[in-house]
Design a protein around this motif. Structure first.
Motif, PDB file in Angstrom:
ATOM      1  N   UNK A 216      -1.286  -0.403 -10.756  1.00 45.11           N
ATOM      2  CA  UNK A 216      -1.843   0.711 -11.535  1.00 45.11           C
ATOM      3  C   UNK A 216      -2.808   1.570 -10.738  1.00 45.11           C
ATOM      4  N   UNK A 217      -3.291   1.062  -9.615  1.00 47.68           N
ATOM      5  CA  UNK A 217      -4.322   1.805  -8.879  1.00 47.68           C
ATOM      6  C   UNK A 217      -3.917   2.202  -7.456  1.00 47.68           C
ATOM      7  N   UNK A 218      -2.840   1.639  -6.955  1.00 43.76           N
ATOM      8  CA  UNK A 218      -2.430   1.913  -5.576  1.00 43.76           C
ATOM      9  C   UNK A 218      -0.965   2.350  -5.566  1.00 43.76           C
ATOM     10  N   UNK A 219      -0.730   3.612  -5.286  1.00 44.18           N
ATOM     11  CA  UNK A 219       0.625   4.168  -5.310  1.00 44.18           C
ATOM     12  C   UNK A 219       1.561   3.436  -4.359  1.00 44.18           C
ATOM     13  N   UNK A 220       1.082   3.072  -3.180  1.00 45.72           N
ATOM     14  CA  UNK A 220       1.965   2.408  -2.209  1.00 45.72           C
ATOM     15  C   UNK A 220       2.365   1.019  -2.687  1.00 45.72           C
ATOM     16  N   UNK A 221       1.449   0.313  -3.310  1.00 43.86           N
ATOM     17  CA  UNK A 221       1.802  -0.991  -3.893  1.00 43.86           C
ATOM     18  C   UNK A 221       2.902  -0.796  -4.944  1.00 43.86           C
ATOM     19  N   UNK A 222       2.764   0.230  -5.772  1.00 43.89           N
ATOM     20  CA  UNK A 222       3.773   0.512  -6.798  1.00 43.89           C
ATOM     21  C   UNK A 222       5.121   0.836  -6.160  1.00 43.89           C
ATOM     22  N   UNK A 223       5.124   1.662  -5.120  1.00 45.81           N
ATOM     23  CA  UNK A 223       6.377   2.011  -4.441  1.00 45.81           C
ATOM     24  C   UNK A 223       7.025   0.758  -3.858  1.00 45.81           C
ATOM     25  N   UNK A 224       6.239  -0.078  -3.206  1.00 45.67           N
ATOM     26  CA  UNK A 224       6.777  -1.313  -2.634  1.00 45.67           C
ATOM     27  C   UNK A 224       7.371  -2.207  -3.721  1.00 45.67           C
TER      28      UNK A 224
END
Length: 169
Positions: free
Chosen positions: A75-83
């Motif tokens: 919810x707070x880190x776009x790259x974590x979400x993409x991964x």
């Protein structure tokens, strides 16, 4: 049919990746828009949680949609979400040739307590995809209220919406 459903989900998830690679982190985490004050990131996390509940419950044949992990890093880190999206897409593709000639037990809370109903893998995946589209529409409203203009064709629209009304964000 399963191949088509998974292809549709991956197309939908690719739209989320495009969004995440386009917006800035402050927009992704903004919670200033009422009435719910939820961020784009929280909607992405919630959408992925639904898919993870399906994946995590397959082996035991006990999919519990209330057992969401709510990983705040998504919810707070776009790259974590993409991964996470890329990992999810790989997992979904691995289901294309899996035997699905059985019913899955799916538990959810419909507002008056938990209830378990039977789904096929195809039906729960189709449900998850529709659920994602619903949250993409909410993301579209948040972006509009934040005056962030992004064009992703069909984002947040059900494919059955009339084409002249399905412009995307």
């Amino acid at each position: 049919m399963k191949r088509q459903i998974i292809s549709s989900i991956n197309h939908n998830l690719n739209s989320a990746v495009t969004l995440l690679q386009t917006i800035k982190s402050d927009v992704y985490c903004d919670t200033s828009i009422g009435p719910y004050y939820s961020s784009i990131g929280s909607h992405i996390r919630h959408t992925l949680d639904f898919f993870y509940c399906v994946i995590n419950g397959l082996d035991s044949n006990n999919i519990d949609l209330t057992a969401r992990k709510r990983d705040e890093r998504i919810a707070t880190d776009r790259q974590v979400a993409v991964n996470c999206i890329y990992e999810l897409q790989q997992t979904l593709c691995s289901y294309v040739d899996v035997n699905t000639d059985y019913l899955l037990h799916v538990t959810d809370n419909m507002g008056k307590g938990k209830i378990t109903v039977d789904y096929t893998l195809e039906s729960i995946l189709a449900h998850a995809n529709s659920h994602a589209t619903h949250h993409y529409a909410i993301i579209g409203y948040i972006l509009h209220q934040l005056n962030v203009g992004i064009a992703i064709e069909g984002f947040g629209y059900n494919p059955t919406s009339p084409v002249n009304k399905r412009e995307g964000i």
